[in-house]
Design a protein around this motif. Structure first.
Motif, mmCIF file in Angstrom:
data_model
loop_
_atom_site.group_PDB
_atom_site.id
_atom_site.type_symbol
_atom_site.label_atom_id
_atom_site.label_comp_id
_atom_site.label_asym_id
_atom_site.label_seq_id
_atom_site.Cartn_x
_atom_site.Cartn_y
_atom_site.Cartn_z
ATOM 1 N N UNK A 14 41.140 61.463 0.578
ATOM 2 C CA UNK A 14 41.176 61.375 2.042
ATOM 3 C C UNK A 14 40.361 60.196 2.568
ATOM 4 N N UNK A 15 39.546 59.584 1.699
ATOM 5 C CA UNK A 15 38.724 58.462 2.144
ATOM 6 C C UNK A 15 37.584 58.888 3.050
ATOM 7 N N UNK A 16 37.090 60.093 2.857
ATOM 8 C CA UNK A 16 36.030 60.656 3.698
ATOM 9 C C UNK A 16 34.720 60.722 2.917
ATOM 10 N N UNK A 17 33.645 60.280 3.576
ATOM 11 C CA UNK A 17 32.303 60.505 3.042
ATOM 12 C C UNK A 17 31.763 61.719 3.787
ATOM 13 N N UNK A 18 31.472 62.774 3.048
ATOM 14 C CA UNK A 18 30.996 64.022 3.632
ATOM 15 C C UNK A 18 29.492 64.130 3.410
ATOM 16 N N UNK A 19 28.776 64.333 4.501
ATOM 17 C CA UNK A 19 27.322 64.484 4.449
ATOM 18 C C UNK A 19 26.963 65.881 4.931
ATOM 19 N N UNK A 25 24.650 71.615 9.280
ATOM 20 C CA UNK A 25 25.489 70.603 9.926
ATOM 21 C C UNK A 25 26.184 69.775 8.856
ATOM 22 N N UNK A 26 27.407 69.331 9.187
ATOM 23 C CA UNK A 26 28.157 68.491 8.270
ATOM 24 C C UNK A 26 28.798 67.368 9.066
ATOM 25 N N UNK A 27 28.751 66.153 8.534
ATOM 26 C CA UNK A 27 29.440 65.014 9.124
ATOM 27 C C UNK A 27 30.481 64.533 8.125
ATOM 28 N N UNK A 28 31.679 64.265 8.617
ATOM 29 C CA UNK A 28 32.743 63.715 7.794
ATOM 30 C C UNK A 28 33.107 62.361 8.374
ATOM 31 N N UNK A 96 26.573 61.773 14.254
ATOM 32 C CA UNK A 96 26.292 62.459 15.517
ATOM 33 C C UNK A 96 27.057 61.847 16.688
ATOM 34 N N UNK A 97 27.388 60.565 16.593
ATOM 35 C CA UNK A 97 28.062 59.860 17.692
ATOM 36 C C UNK A 97 29.441 59.332 17.294
#
Length: 127
Positions: A14-19, A25-28, A96-97
């Motif tokens: 998917x080309x996603x970096x998941x943090x 909390x999770x950022x994709x 976050x933004x």
């Protein structure tokens, strides 16, 4: 520190970096987004007003992630870009933004008459 991820995953398909963070909390973050917001001098310039609008990065992919000490990672993209050092704080801020940064990028592209699509080149015919 809340900005230090407890889990980092590169989802290649998917080309996603998941943090993931200890708070739950999770950022994709998509590869294209990370590429156009690279903290490198090639993208951000060497001072205010020297930023270089990144175009044609719609299909760019992440090919690697390397740890930089205990404060950052270096992302490696398939277009050869690998000079950005993404600190934990910078990545957290991007996550976050994400929505507002992405809309800002799309607006800047529009204003410049540029595209996310790679330049297919111009075919020149020789006589």
């Amino acid at each position: 520190m809340h900005s230090v991820p407890s889990d980092i995953r590169l989802r290649r398909k998917s080309g996603i970096l998941e943090l993931g963070y200890a708070s739950g909390m999770k950022h994709e973050l998509p590869a294209e987004f990370l590429r156009v917001y690279s903290p490198s001098a090639a993208v951000r310039g060497h001072g205010a007003g020297q930023e270089v609008l990144q175009t044609g990065k719609k299909h760019v992919q992440l090919t690697g992630v390397e740890a930089i000490g205990n404060y950052a990672i270096k992302l490696i993209f398939d277009d050869g870009h690998d000079s950005g050092i993404y600190t934990w704080e910078y990545l957290y801020n991007l996550g976050a933004h994400y929505e507002s940064y992405w809309q800002d990028y799309l607006e800047r592209l529009h204003q410049a008459g540029a595209s996310r699509d790679p330049d297919l080149g111009v075919v020149k015919f020789m006589e």
